[in-house]
Scaffold this active site. Structure first.
Site, short mmCIF file in Angstrom:
data_model
loop_
_atom_site.label_atom_id
_atom_site.label_comp_id
_atom_site.label_asym_id
_atom_site.label_seq_id
_atom_site.Cartn_x
_atom_site.Cartn_y
_atom_site.Cartn_z
N TRP A 1 36.96 37.39 43.79
CA TRP A 1 36.20 37.33 45.04
C TRP A 1 37.05 36.99 46.25
CZ3 TRP A 1 37.48 32.51 46.35
CH2 TRP A 1 37.66 31.58 45.33
N ASN A 2 38.32 36.69 46.07
CA ASN A 2 39.06 36.18 47.25
C ASN A 2 39.49 37.29 48.20
OD1 ASN A 2 40.91 36.98 45.25
ND2 ASN A 2 42.45 35.52 45.93
N LYS B 1 34.23 46.66 38.25
CA LYS B 1 33.30 45.52 38.13
C LYS B 1 33.79 44.45 39.11
CE LYS B 1 32.44 41.80 36.81
NZ LYS B 1 32.02 40.65 37.67
N PRO B 2 33.22 44.39 40.30
CA PRO B 2 33.68 43.38 41.26
C PRO B 2 33.15 41.99 40.88
CG PRO B 2 31.82 44.60 42.18
CD PRO B 2 32.12 45.22 40.82
N ALA B 3 33.69 40.97 41.52
CA ALA B 3 33.22 39.61 41.27
C ALA B 3 31.73 39.52 41.59
CB ALA B 3 34.00 38.62 42.12
N GLY C 1 42.49 38.10 38.38
CA GLY C 1 41.63 36.92 38.28
C GLY C 1 42.41 35.76 37.72
N SER C 2 41.71 34.83 37.13
CA SER C 2 42.35 33.61 36.66
C SER C 2 43.15 33.87 35.37
CB SER C 2 41.28 32.55 36.39
OG SER C 2 40.38 33.03 35.40
N GLU D 1 46.85 40.60 36.71
CA GLU D 1 47.37 39.88 37.90
C GLU D 1 46.63 38.56 37.94
OE1 GLU D 1 49.76 40.95 39.84
OE2 GLU D 1 49.90 43.04 39.19
N LEU D 2 47.33 37.47 37.61
CA LEU D 2 46.63 36.22 37.31
C LEU D 2 46.95 35.12 38.32
CD1 LEU D 2 47.10 36.46 33.44
CD2 LEU D 2 45.29 37.42 34.87
N CYS E 1 45.94 33.96 45.58
CA CYS E 1 46.78 33.75 44.39
C CYS E 1 48.20 33.39 44.80
CB CYS E 1 46.77 34.99 43.53
SG CYS E 1 47.22 36.47 44.43
N GLU F 1 46.72 25.20 39.97
CA GLU F 1 46.32 26.00 41.12
C GLU F 1 45.04 25.40 41.73
OE1 GLU F 1 44.61 29.89 40.24
OE2 GLU F 1 45.83 30.75 41.81
P1 NAP Z 1 37.97 34.84 37.37
O1 NAP Z 1 36.97 33.79 37.18
O2 NAP Z 1 39.02 35.03 36.36
O3 NAP Z 1 37.16 36.20 37.58
C1 NAP Z 1 37.80 37.42 37.87
C2 NAP Z 1 36.91 38.56 37.43
O4 NAP Z 1 36.78 38.55 36.01
C3 NAP Z 1 35.49 38.49 37.98
O5 NAP Z 1 35.03 39.79 38.27
C4 NAP Z 1 34.75 37.88 36.81
O6 NAP Z 1 33.37 38.15 36.86
C5 NAP Z 1 35.42 38.58 35.66
N1 NAP Z 1 35.24 37.96 34.34
C6 NAP Z 1 34.90 36.68 34.04
N2 NAP Z 1 34.83 36.53 32.70
C7 NAP Z 1 35.13 37.72 32.14
C8 NAP Z 1 35.24 38.19 30.81
N3 NAP Z 1 34.98 37.41 29.75
N4 NAP Z 1 35.58 39.47 30.59
C9 NAP Z 1 35.82 40.29 31.62
N5 NAP Z 1 35.72 39.90 32.92
C10 NAP Z 1 35.40 38.63 33.17
O7 NAP Z 1 38.74 34.65 38.75
P2 NAP Z 1 38.10 34.24 40.13
O8 NAP Z 1 37.65 32.83 40.05
O9 NAP Z 1 37.14 35.27 40.57
O10 NAP Z 1 39.38 34.40 41.09
C11 NAP Z 1 40.32 33.42 41.28
C12 NAP Z 1 41.55 33.62 40.41
O11 NAP Z 1 42.10 34.92 40.61
C13 NAP Z 1 42.67 32.67 40.77
O12 NAP Z 1 43.23 32.14 39.60
C14 NAP Z 1 43.69 33.55 41.47
O13 NAP Z 1 45.01 33.10 41.43
C15 NAP Z 1 43.53 34.83 40.76
N6 NAP Z 1 44.05 35.92 41.58
C16 NAP Z 1 45.22 36.52 41.21
C17 NAP Z 1 45.77 37.52 41.99
C18 NAP Z 1 47.05 38.20 41.64
O14 NAP Z 1 47.37 39.22 42.25
N7 NAP Z 1 47.82 37.73 40.69
C19 NAP Z 1 45.11 37.92 43.15
C20 NAP Z 1 43.91 37.27 43.49
C21 NAP Z 1 43.38 36.28 42.69
P3 NAP Z 1 32.36 37.10 37.58
O15 NAP Z 1 32.66 37.13 39.00
O16 NAP Z 1 31.01 37.64 37.30
O17 NAP Z 1 32.62 35.77 36.94
MG MG Z 2 35.48 32.46 38.21
#
Ligand code: NAP
Ligand code: MG
Length: 493
Positions: free
Chosen positions: A159-160, A183-185, A236-237, A257-258, A291, A393
């Site tokens: 979502w960021n 599948k967006p956030a 994502g995370s 990309e975590l 991130c 983080e």
């Molecule tokens: P997140 O909780 O990991 O969620 C990311 C995406 O994954 C969301 O669309 C989420 O859906 C989905 N998801 C959750 N559980 C899942 C599962 N079991 N299977 C498949 N998909 C699943 O991350 P966030 O809190 O949205 O974002 C913050 C994190 O992203 C931070 O750690 C940040 O560092 C990282 N990030 C990394 C980069 C990079 O380029 N390396 C860039 C930006 C952000 P829901 O929204 O429905 O939960």
């Molecule tokens: Mg999350």
């Protein structure tokens, strides 16, 4: 008061899925979407059902046969049209993003324009997908290495950066001749649906782009497990990325990309004013929900006090406002209560363990902030690695600062993390610059600037920050299989 036409867009997209080139109301249950600056519900998304996931993947698979046979120029033209349409509607799309994500409209508009730029960059790359001719040891043979699109991509995004993180995957997929199911956030769905609208307007063939909304644990997981999804492109995370890697039931290409825990090193030779400016920008922009945000800063003791005082003043000078009504604010609301709670937890932990509060430390006061997730940009000094602010983080507007005495110590502290996404350096001494750019164990090192990601150079993490790249040629390569064609033509035998 902001122009409210974005609200019509949100109403139009409410509860919709984009499958096979058309919007349709989702059949699943409804989940509310909140404006994080006010706490108001701005609409609902439909939780895509298993049948809808299957329909989207089937549409993408059928479209792949057609899309992958189009001429590269046709795909390039489609991407150029998409970029033009997105840029032309940037302000409206920015307001949609601000309404669901919180960042100020001007910043959101900048992100939309960068998405348009990505469309044009990848449009150009689409016509430059070359192979290689590899010499053979025997006469009469030739080896051709050709690139073929992987197939159907499942894109799962956070979502960021609701536009860019969808867009990089979308643009690279389209340029490489893949098709995509996005599948967006859960909390920022409307930006992705608005992008889907532009894809339809740009005449991108039905099924090439699909958007499913819903919970990651259900809809995202269904894409991960789907036998007809050939690749998962995930941002994502680290925890969810690892879960995806471990729970994927078939062999499947993965780009992950975590998370990050990015350090800034400010040496004795640094231009301190420039370092402060860079630190304030990269620690607090988008409320630190980046991130590649600077999480922790190591400053040579000879300039430490000066740096800390100036960074505190820079943080105090930043405005925090409702970003829809104050387009030019420095910071808006945080995207949800979750990163705000973590920010407060990391701050309390640091203060309890002896850190010194230099700036911020609380929510801004006043009626404007009552319903939203706001926090002042916060600086804590005299930190060490017993504190979460230095080792985890935060993903919020909180930065920890610590002094160091020699460069070896700075390198050791900067690398003391399971993450390896981005790192930052301010220094003017050439030996210091060379040492740090060599020794920092990160996918990106930005020196005397804080913008590590540019469109035409690879961007990716190492260690627990992920595998694979976005941006640049390397980003496009993630969407291809290589095929080796060994031809015996007999000439010269
Ligand atoms: P997140 O909780 O990991 O969620 C990311 C995406 O994954 C969301 O669309 C989420 O859906 C989905 N998801 C959750 N559980 C899942 C599962 N079991 N299977 C498949 N998909 C699943 O991350 P966030 O809190 O949205 O974002 C913050 C994190 O992203 C931070 O750690 C940040 O560092 C990282 N990030 C990394 C980069 C990079 O380029 N390396 C860039 C930006 C952000 P829901 O929204 O429905 O939960
Ligand atoms: Mg999350």
């Amino acid at each position: 008061m902001a122009d409210a036409s974005y609200f019509d867009s949100i109403s139009r997209l409410d509860g919709q899925l984009f499958i096979g080139g058309a919007f349709r109301p989702g059949e699943g249950s409804r989940l509310p979407v909140e404006n994080p600056a006010t706490g108001e519900t701005i609409g609902h998304i439909a939780a895509a059902t298993g049948a809808e996931v299957d329909a989207a993947v089937a549409a993408a698979r059928a479209a792949f046969r057609i899309w992958s046979r189009e001429l590269p120029r046709t795909r390039a033209n489609a991407l150029h049209r998409l970029g033009d349409l997105i840029a032309a509607d940037a302000l409206n799309m920015a307001r949609i993003m601000t309404a669901e994500q919180g960042k100020p409209v001007n910043e959101a508009k900048g992100e939309i324009l960068k998405l348009a730029e990505a469309c044009h960059f990848y449009a150009e790359e689409a016509t430059r997908v070359h192979g290689e001719i590899v010499p053979n040891d025997q006469p009469g043979f030739q080896s051709l290495v050709v690139r073929e699109p992987i197939g159907v991509v499942g894109a799962i995004t956070p979502w960021n950066y609701p536009a860019e993180l969808v867009g990089w995957k979308l643009c690279a997929s389209l340029a490489a001749a893949c098709t995509i199911v996005i599948k967006p956030a859960e909390i920022t769905p409307y930006t992705a649906l608005a992008i889907a609208e532009k894809c339809a307007d740009a005449g991108i063939p039905a099924g090439v782009v699909n958007v499913l909304t819903g919970k990651g644990s259900q809809v995202g997981q269904a894409l991960v497990e789907h036998p007809h999804v050939d690749k998962i492109a995930f941002t994502g995370s680290s925890a969810v990325g690892l879960h995806i890697q471990q729970s994927c039931p078939q062999v499947k290409r993965l780009s992950l990309e975590l998370g990050g825990n990015c350090p800034l090193v400010v040496t004795a030779s640094a231009d301190v004013a420039a370092a402060v400016k860079g630190a304030a920008r990269r620690s607090f922009r988008n409320c630190g929900q980046i991130c590649i945000a600077i999480n922790r800063i190591y400053v040579h003791r000879s300039v430490y006090d000066e740096f800390v005082a100036q960074l505190g003043a820079a943080a105090d000078a930043l405005s925090v406002r409702n970003g829809l009504e104050n387009a030019a604010a420095d910071l808006g609301a945080m995207a949800s209560g979750e990163p705000l709670a973590k920010t407060k937890e990391h701050l309390a932990d640091a203060l309890e363990k002896g850190a010194r509060l230099i700036a911020g430390g609380k929510a801004p006061e006043g009626a404007e902030y009552a319903g939203g997730h706001f926090f002042r940009p916060t600086v804590v000094a005299d930190c060490d690695h017993s504190m979460k602010v230095m080792t985890e983080e935060t993903f919020g507007p909180l930065i920890g600062v610590a002094p160091f005495d020699d460069l070896d110590e700075a390198v050791r502290l900067a690398n003391d993390t399971p993450y390896g996404l981005a790192s930052y350096v301010y220094a003017r001494d050439l030996v210091e610059i060379q040492t740090l750019s060599q020794e920092l164990d990160y996918g990106n090192v930005a020196i005397n600037n804080v913008d590590a990601g540019i469109m035409n150079a690879p961007y990716g993490g190492r260690k627990q920050s992920g595998v694979g790249y976005e941006h640049g040629r390397e980003g496009l390569l993630e969407y291809f299989n290589f095929k080796h064609v060994r031809l015996h033509h007999g000439v010269g035998n």
